[in-house]
Design a protein around this motif. Structure first.
Motif, PDB file in Angstrom:
ATOM      1  N   GLY A  88      -7.562 -81.902 -80.783  1.00  0.00           N
ATOM      2  CA  GLY A  88      -7.558 -81.857 -82.244  1.00  0.00           C
ATOM      3  C   GLY A  88      -8.108 -80.554 -82.779  1.00  0.00           C
ATOM      4  N   MET A  89      -9.183 -80.048 -82.163  1.00  0.00           N
ATOM      5  CA  MET A  89      -9.762 -78.783 -82.605  1.00  0.00           C
ATOM      6  C   MET A  89      -8.765 -77.633 -82.445  1.00  0.00           C
ATOM      7  SD  MET A  89     -12.704 -79.600 -83.727  1.00  0.00           S
ATOM      8  CE  MET A  89     -13.975 -80.854 -83.589  1.00  0.00           C
ATOM      9  N   VAL A  90      -8.037 -77.629 -81.334  1.00  0.00           N
ATOM     10  CA  VAL A  90      -7.060 -76.556 -81.100  1.00  0.00           C
ATOM     11  C   VAL A  90      -5.924 -76.630 -82.115  1.00  0.00           C
ATOM     12  CG1 VAL A  90      -5.383 -75.645 -79.440  1.00  0.00           C
ATOM     13  CG2 VAL A  90      -7.637 -76.384 -78.659  1.00  0.00           C
ATOM     14  N   LEU A  91      -5.425 -77.831 -82.377  1.00  0.00           N
ATOM     15  CA  LEU A  91      -4.320 -77.982 -83.326  1.00  0.00           C
ATOM     16  C   LEU A  91      -4.739 -77.597 -84.742  1.00  0.00           C
ATOM     17  CD1 LEU A  91      -2.711 -81.332 -82.090  1.00  0.00           C
ATOM     18  CD2 LEU A  91      -1.852 -79.007 -81.796  1.00  0.00           C
ATOM     19  N   VAL A  92      -5.951 -77.992 -85.146  1.00  0.00           N
ATOM     20  CA  VAL A  92      -6.426 -77.627 -86.489  1.00  0.00           C
ATOM     21  C   VAL A  92      -6.557 -76.114 -86.613  1.00  0.00           C
ATOM     22  CG1 VAL A  92      -8.412 -77.760 -88.046  1.00  0.00           C
ATOM     23  CG2 VAL A  92      -7.537 -79.829 -86.976  1.00  0.00           C
ATOM     24  N   LEU A 119      -9.239 -80.685 -92.920  1.00  0.00           N
ATOM     25  CA  LEU A 119      -8.686 -81.328 -91.727  1.00  0.00           C
ATOM     26  C   LEU A 119      -9.730 -81.411 -90.616  1.00  0.00           C
ATOM     27  CD1 LEU A 119      -5.118 -79.719 -91.574  1.00  0.00           C
ATOM     28  CD2 LEU A 119      -5.706 -82.062 -92.230  1.00  0.00           C
ATOM     29  N   TYR A 120     -10.506 -80.333 -90.448  1.00  0.00           N
ATOM     30  CA  TYR A 120     -11.565 -80.321 -89.434  1.00  0.00           C
ATOM     31  C   TYR A 120     -12.613 -81.390 -89.732  1.00  0.00           C
ATOM     32  CZ  TYR A 120     -15.655 -78.654 -86.867  1.00  0.00           C
ATOM     33  OH  TYR A 120     -16.767 -78.580 -86.060  1.00  0.00           O
ATOM     34  N   TRP A 121     -13.004 -81.496 -91.005  1.00  0.00           N
ATOM     35  CA  TRP A 121     -14.002 -82.500 -91.393  1.00  0.00           C
ATOM     36  C   TRP A 121     -13.454 -83.906 -91.199  1.00  0.00           C
ATOM     37  CZ3 TRP A 121     -13.791 -86.103 -95.430  1.00  0.00           C
ATOM     38  CH2 TRP A 121     -14.975 -86.783 -95.672  1.00  0.00           C
ATOM     39  N   ALA A 122     -12.174 -84.114 -91.556  1.00  0.00           N
ATOM     40  CA  ALA A 122     -11.564 -85.438 -91.387  1.00  0.00           C
ATOM     41  C   ALA A 122     -11.478 -85.817 -89.910  1.00  0.00           C
ATOM     42  CB  ALA A 122     -10.169 -85.453 -92.023  1.00  0.00           C
TER      43      ALA A 122
END
Length: 320
Positions: free
Chosen positions: A86-90, A45-48
């Motif tokens: 996005g970083m926080v949610l992942v 998910l982080y990479w995507a």
């Protein structure tokens, strides 16, 4: 009593068998695979997320200040916010997946997290205020990345925006970090277009109509110059006399420019005005100061005839 002790031993044996079944090599291997799968999904998910954000950023093109459209500028602002959110949610999703792989019951944990979040919100009211203010700034499109703004006396270029802070870089290179909750009034200096306003002072003995004509001719030359015409949205305007000063008549010059280009156009206008006024022998007054040196008056003492001792007492330095 013997029956109670027997029941306790049976319960301990059942508990031992339960934990023994969980800590077998097979069970540990299965749990490890689940944790590894959760971590793999998190990294995926982080990479995507990074891949999508990079593709969007690449599609927006070179972020050169002053040439971005309003849509592109807003897209870059949203991109910056989506990256941080996005970083926080992942990260949160990854933590929950790992805990679920370990067999942790997430229902009570989520309920406890809700209560904890409510308690933290009361203790971190400034943080909640910053986030809510950041959401309103984003939705109302008050400013974006690349704009030059002024906030409570601090001005600079917006380099980064999050839901909590705005990062500004001023003309001296100093980085200012302003919490969103502290923003009461913001002045956007580069939204859609900008304007140069120059007040030019000339001497009272100069012909105002001639000065205004020279300035209008100079503005027309600047507007027709191929190097500067792309930065000007309208021809240079000279409305006329703006004010009467103590030693000068003030004539106003205005030019409508692209965002972030008003300072370049203003410097060029000042340079051309100085050269043209020198060539046309138009006086640009400046303060003068005259200093006069005066010698102190010489006072002579005159002793009247027969003054005697009284004269000597009344006149300093007189002989007795």
């Amino acid at each position: 009593m013997i029956q109670a002790d027997t029941l306790t031993l049976v319960q301990l044996a059942q508990l031992r068998d339960k934990w023994t079944d969980k800590f077998t090599w097979e069970a540990l291997a299965i749990t490890g695979l689940r944790v590894a799968g959760a971590l793999f999904v998190t990294l995926l998910l982080y990479w995507a997320l990074r891949l999508v954000l990079r593709r969007v950023e690449r599609a927006l093109g070179d972020p050169t200040p002053g040439v971005l459209s309003a849509q592109t500028q807003r897209a870059r602002t949203l991109l910056s916010l989506l990256r941080s959110m996005g970083m926080v949610l992942v990260a949160i999703l990854g933590v929950f997946m790992v805990l679920g792989s370990l067999g942790v019951n997430l229902g009570p944990l989520l309920a406890g997290a809700g209560v904890l979040g409510l308690a933290v919100s009361f203790g971190a009211q400034s943080l909640v205020k910053d986030i809510i203010s950041g959401l309103f700034i984003l939705f109302e499109n008050q400013f974006g990345v690349g704009d030059v703004i002024r906030i409570e006396g601090v001005s600079g270029t917006v380099e980064k925006m999050t839901l909590r802070v705005v990062v500004l870089r001023d003309v001296h290179g100093v980085l200012h970090i302003v919490p969103n909750g502290e923003i009461k009034k913001v002045s956007n200096l580069t939204r859609t277009w900008a304007r140069v306003v120059l007040d030019v002072g000339v001497g009272y003995r100069e012909d105002p109509d001639r000065v205004i004509g020279v300035l209008r001719d100079l503005g027309r030359e600047l507007y027709e110059d191929p190097q500067w015409k792309p930065l000007l949205l309208d021809p240079v305007e000279v409305p006329g006399i703006e004010a009467f000063g103590e030693s000068a008549i003030t004539v106003r010059v205005m030019a409508k420019t692209l965002p972030l280009k008003q300072w370049d156009v203003a410097r060029e206008l000042r340079r051309r005005i100085k050269y043209r006024f020198d060539r046309e022998e138009i006086e640009i007054p400046f303060p003068h100061q005259t200093v006069t040196w005066a010698e102190p008056p010489v006072v002579s003492a005159v002793v009247p005839a027969g003054g005697g001792d009284h004269a000597a007492d009344g006149v300093p330095g007189a002989r007795t």
